[in-house]
Design a protein around this motif. Structure first.
Motif, mmCIF file in Angstrom:
data_model
loop_
_atom_site.group_PDB
_atom_site.id
_atom_site.type_symbol
_atom_site.label_atom_id
_atom_site.label_comp_id
_atom_site.label_asym_id
_atom_site.label_seq_id
_atom_site.Cartn_x
_atom_site.Cartn_y
_atom_site.Cartn_z
ATOM 1 N N TYR A 87 8.198 -33.574 -30.658
ATOM 2 C CA TYR A 87 7.784 -34.579 -29.688
ATOM 3 C C TYR A 87 7.287 -33.993 -28.368
ATOM 4 O O TYR A 87 6.557 -34.659 -27.632
ATOM 5 N N LEU A 88 7.705 -32.781 -28.051
ATOM 6 C CA LEU A 88 7.393 -32.180 -26.755
ATOM 7 C C LEU A 88 6.806 -30.779 -26.929
ATOM 8 O O LEU A 88 7.042 -30.129 -27.943
ATOM 9 N N SER A 89 6.085 -30.341 -25.931
ATOM 10 C CA SER A 89 5.620 -28.954 -25.853
ATOM 11 C C SER A 89 5.709 -28.532 -24.387
ATOM 12 O O SER A 89 5.807 -29.384 -23.493
ATOM 13 N N PRO A 90 5.692 -27.229 -24.112
ATOM 14 C CA PRO A 90 5.915 -26.770 -22.730
ATOM 15 C C PRO A 90 4.933 -27.323 -21.705
ATOM 16 O O PRO A 90 5.279 -27.470 -20.530
ATOM 17 N N GLU A 91 3.712 -27.634 -22.139
ATOM 18 C CA GLU A 91 2.717 -28.139 -21.177
ATOM 19 C C GLU A 91 2.851 -29.643 -20.920
ATOM 20 O O GLU A 91 2.164 -30.193 -20.058
ATOM 21 N N LYS A 92 3.751 -30.300 -21.648
ATOM 22 C CA LYS A 92 3.947 -31.745 -21.490
ATOM 23 C C LYS A 92 4.991 -32.039 -20.421
ATOM 24 O O LYS A 92 5.789 -31.178 -20.049
ATOM 25 N N THR A 93 4.993 -33.283 -19.953
ATOM 26 C CA THR A 93 6.027 -33.743 -19.020
ATOM 27 C C THR A 93 6.911 -34.771 -19.711
ATOM 28 O O THR A 93 6.490 -35.430 -20.679
ATOM 29 N N PHE A 94 8.136 -34.914 -19.215
ATOM 30 C CA PHE A 94 9.050 -35.901 -19.800
ATOM 31 C C PHE A 94 9.972 -36.476 -18.736
ATOM 32 O O PHE A 94 10.085 -35.946 -17.630
ATOM 33 N N ALA A 95 10.623 -37.586 -19.102
ATOM 34 C CA ALA A 95 11.619 -38.219 -18.232
ATOM 35 C C ALA A 95 12.700 -38.812 -19.121
ATOM 36 O O ALA A 95 12.464 -39.099 -20.306
ATOM 37 N N ILE A 96 13.882 -38.980 -18.567
ATOM 38 C CA ILE A 96 15.017 -39.507 -19.331
ATOM 39 C C ILE A 96 15.640 -40.671 -18.570
ATOM 40 O O ILE A 96 15.980 -40.550 -17.395
ATOM 41 N N ASP A 97 15.793 -41.792 -19.266
ATOM 42 C CA ASP A 97 16.525 -42.950 -18.741
ATOM 43 C C ASP A 97 17.826 -43.075 -19.512
ATOM 44 O O ASP A 97 17.835 -42.973 -20.747
ATOM 45 N N THR A 98 18.915 -43.307 -18.823
ATOM 46 C CA THR A 98 20.231 -43.377 -19.467
ATOM 47 C C THR A 98 20.918 -44.697 -19.164
ATOM 48 O O THR A 98 20.902 -45.164 -18.013
ATOM 49 N N LEU A 109 22.959 -40.853 -14.059
ATOM 50 C CA LEU A 109 22.116 -39.764 -13.560
ATOM 51 C C LEU A 109 22.655 -38.405 -14.015
ATOM 52 O O LEU A 109 21.881 -37.498 -14.357
ATOM 53 N N PHE A 110 23.975 -38.270 -14.045
ATOM 54 C CA PHE A 110 24.589 -37.032 -14.513
ATOM 55 C C PHE A 110 24.241 -36.793 -15.975
ATOM 56 O O PHE A 110 23.901 -35.663 -16.374
ATOM 57 N N VAL A 111 24.331 -37.841 -16.805
ATOM 58 C CA VAL A 111 24.007 -37.703 -18.226
ATOM 59 C C VAL A 111 22.541 -37.331 -18.412
ATOM 60 O O VAL A 111 22.201 -36.453 -19.209
ATOM 61 N N LYS A 116 18.537 -33.288 -19.784
ATOM 62 C CA LYS A 116 17.346 -32.546 -19.336
ATOM 63 C C LYS A 116 17.589 -31.050 -19.392
ATOM 64 O O LYS A 116 16.747 -30.276 -19.875
ATOM 65 N N ASP A 117 18.768 -30.619 -18.926
ATOM 66 C CA ASP A 117 19.100 -29.191 -18.937
ATOM 67 C C ASP A 117 19.063 -28.635 -20.353
ATOM 68 O O ASP A 117 18.541 -27.535 -20.593
ATOM 69 N N ALA A 118 19.623 -29.397 -21.304
ATOM 70 C CA ALA A 118 19.662 -28.929 -22.692
ATOM 71 C C ALA A 118 18.251 -28.772 -23.262
ATOM 72 O O ALA A 118 17.949 -27.784 -23.944
ATOM 73 N N ILE A 119 17.394 -29.722 -22.968
ATOM 74 C CA ILE A 119 16.023 -29.682 -23.494
ATOM 75 C C ILE A 119 15.238 -28.514 -22.911
ATOM 76 O O ILE A 119 14.599 -27.742 -23.647
ATOM 77 N N VAL A 120 15.289 -28.344 -21.609
ATOM 78 C CA VAL A 120 14.498 -27.266 -20.994
ATOM 79 C C VAL A 120 15.071 -25.890 -21.355
ATOM 80 O O VAL A 120 14.315 -24.921 -21.525
ATOM 81 N N ASP A 121 16.395 -25.799 -21.489
ATOM 82 C CA ASP A 121 16.998 -24.522 -21.904
ATOM 83 C C ASP A 121 16.552 -24.152 -23.316
ATOM 84 O O ASP A 121 16.291 -22.977 -23.607
ATOM 85 N N LYS A 122 16.460 -25.165 -24.190
ATOM 86 C CA LYS A 122 16.024 -24.914 -25.564
ATOM 87 C C LYS A 122 14.580 -24.407 -25.584
ATOM 88 O O LYS A 122 14.242 -23.448 -26.304
ATOM 89 N N PHE A 123 13.718 -25.005 -24.782
ATOM 90 C CA PHE A 123 12.317 -24.568 -24.739
ATOM 91 C C PHE A 123 12.187 -23.165 -24.134
ATOM 92 O O PHE A 123 11.355 -22.368 -24.582
#
Length: 387
Positions: A87-98, A109-111, A116-123
Motif C-alpha cells: 500500500y505504501l512506498s518511501p516516496e508516498k505520504t500517509f496519515a493515521i486516524d485512531t 494520538l499516542f496510538v 507511525k513509528d512502526a511503519i517508518v521503522d519498517k521502511f
C-alpha cells in the motif's frame, strides 16, 4: 465474486437501518448493521460507487489487518511485521486516524504515533528510506480502531468525511451536517413525490439534500475527490464509467422545493449553495418569516426544518415554539411537518401531539426528530370519511 472484499461504512447513531437499505439498493452484498456502522462486501467498482452515491455514510473503510493487542509493545510489533509495501512506498505520504474504546490505551494520538513509528521503522529497515507523514492531504490514510484488546487496521477510502459534499461554500452559525440532514429527510419518508418546504432554511442544506434525493442525484457528485483516487490501483476509466452510469439514473422532479428564512444573509447563503449544487431550477428560496406565511399549494406538503434553539434564540423559547404550533395549525393543513430539536423542553410549547418521535444526535447533542400531521379538515372528519 473473487474480487469482492469487506468494507465498513461509518454513519451517525440511528441511521444504521437506512444506510443498510441504501447499500442493498446500490448492490452491496453481505450487508450487516452494527452500531454507527454497516459492513458489506463488494469489489473496487462498488467501493467507488459507495463513496459517490451513499447519502448517509460518513466514511467507507476497507479493513486490511486485524490482531489482538495487550500493550504498546504488541501494537508496535504487529504494525511492524505487516507488509506495508502493498500500500505504501518511501516516496508516498500517509496519515493515521485512531479511534479507541479500550482500557488499554487512553490517548488516540499516542496510538497513532506508535503505529507511525512502526511503519517508518519498517521502511527504513527494508528500503533504507521512509514515507513522510501528511495529515492534510496524504497519499494513503489509515484508520486504526482498538476495541477492548482487538485492533483493526483499515484503509480510509473516502478521505475527508463524506458529509463534505462540496456544494456548501457559505454557512450560518451551527449549520446542520449534510449527512445528518439527509438522514433526517430519509427518516421522515421524503421520496420526492410531493412539494417540499423548509420554513427556516438557514444555508439551505435540507433544500439541496431533498432535491438530490428527489432527482436521484449522487450525493457526492460535487466533491473534488476521494482518497482511493490516490491509490496505485485506482482505475480512472472504471470510476468515470460509474460516474456516468450514476448520472444516467437521475430523474425529473415535478413538484416544488421551497425554502424560507427571515434573515437576508441566510437567504443569500442558501441561494449561493443551491447554485453551487447546480439545482437552482428546482429550488426557490425567499425571505419570509414562517410565522407570517401560509401554505401555497392545495396539494400535500412535506415539511422538514431545524428551528433555532438555546443560545441561537434571541426571543423567548416558549413563545417561539408556541408560534410554530400555532402557524402549523392555522395555515398548514394537509402537511406532514417534521422538526429536529435538542431542546426537548421546547417541544412541550408547540401545543401539538407528535405522531412520531425519533431519537437522533445532532453532533453530540441528544435530539428528537418529531412529526406533526396537520390534517386537511379535522382528524375526526378524515377518519369518518375513510370509514
Amino acid at each position: 465474486m473473487g474480487n469482492n472484499f469487506k468494507m465498513v461504512a461509518k454513519t451517525l447513531f440511528g441511521f444504521e437501518e437506512i444506510l443498510a437499505k441504501e447499500i442493498r439498493n446500490l448492490g452491496g452484498l453481505d450487508v450487516k448493521e452494527g452500531v454507527r456502522n454497516v459492513s458489506f462486501s463488494g469489489d473496487s467498482g462498488f467501493m467507488y460507487k459507495a463513496n459517490l452515491c451513499l447519502r448517509t455514510a460518513i466514511k467507507i473503510l476497507k479493513p486490511i489487518h486485524s490482531f489482538r493487542v495487550r500493550n504498546e509493545r504488541d501494537l508496535y510489533k504487529n504494525m511492524y511485521d505487516f507488509d506495508w509495501s502493498k500500500y505504501l512506498s518511501p516516496e508516498k505520504t500517509f496519515a493515521i486516524d485512531t479511534t479507541l474504546s479500550s482500557d488499554l490505551f487512553t490517548h488516540s494520538l499516542f496510538v497513532s504515533q506508535k503505529c507511525k513509528d512502526a511503519i517508518v521503522d519498517k521502511f527504513r529497515e527494508t528500503h533504507g528510506e521512509r514515507p513522510s507523514v501528511d495529515t492534510q492531504d496524504p497519499d494513503l490514510r489509515l484508520n486504526v480502531h482498538i476495541h477492548n484488546n482487538q485492533c483493526n487496521i483499515s484503509l480510509d477510502t473516502s478521505g475527508k468525511s463524506l458529509h463534505q459534499r462540496g456544494y456548501r461554500k457559505a454557512t450560518n452559525i451551527a449549520p446542520i451536517n449534510e449527512v445528518l440532514a439527509c438522514g433526517l429527510l430519509l427518516l421522515s419518508g421524503w421520496d420526492g413525490q410531493s412539494n417540499f418546504l423548509d420554513p427556516m432554511c438557514g444555508s439551505g442544506t435540507f433544500l439541496v439534500e431533498a432535491t438530490m434525493i428527489a432527482c436521484n442525484i449522487p450525493a457526492n457528485i460535487n466533491r473534488k475527490g476521494f482518497a482511493f483516487q490516490k491509490w496505485d490501483d485506482f482505475d480512472a476509466e472504471l470510476y468515470d464509467k460509474i460516474v456516468d452510469s450514476s448520472l444516467n439514473k437521475t430523474r425529473e422532479f415535478h413538484f416544488k422545493i421551497m425554502g424560507y428564512d427571515k434573515a437576508p444573509s441566510a437567504v443569500e447563503k442558501a441561494k449561493a449553495n443551491v447554485e453551487n449544487a447546480q439545482l437552482s431550477e428546482y429550488i426557490e428560496v425567499q425571505r419570509k418569516n414562517f410565522f407570517d406565511t401560509q401554505k401555497v399549494t392545495e396539494n400535500h406538503l412535506h415539511m422538514v426544518f431545524n428551528p433555532p434553539y438555546g443560545e441561537r434564540l434571541s426571543i423567548e423559547m416558549e413563545d417561539f415554539y408556541k408560534e410554530i404550533g400555532d402557524t402549523l395549525k392555522k395555515n398548514y393543513s394537509g402537511t406532514d411537518a417534521w422538526l429536529i430539536t435538542s431542546n426537548l423542553e421546547a417541544l412541550k410549547f408547540v401545543g401539538l401531539r407528535p405522531s412520531r418521535k425519533i431519537k437522533v444526535f445532532n453532533s453530540h447533542l441528544e435530539s428528537r426528530l418529531v412529526k406533526y400531521i396537520m390534517y386537511s379538515g379535522s382528524k375526526k372528519a378524515k377518519f369518518n370519511k375513510s370509514i
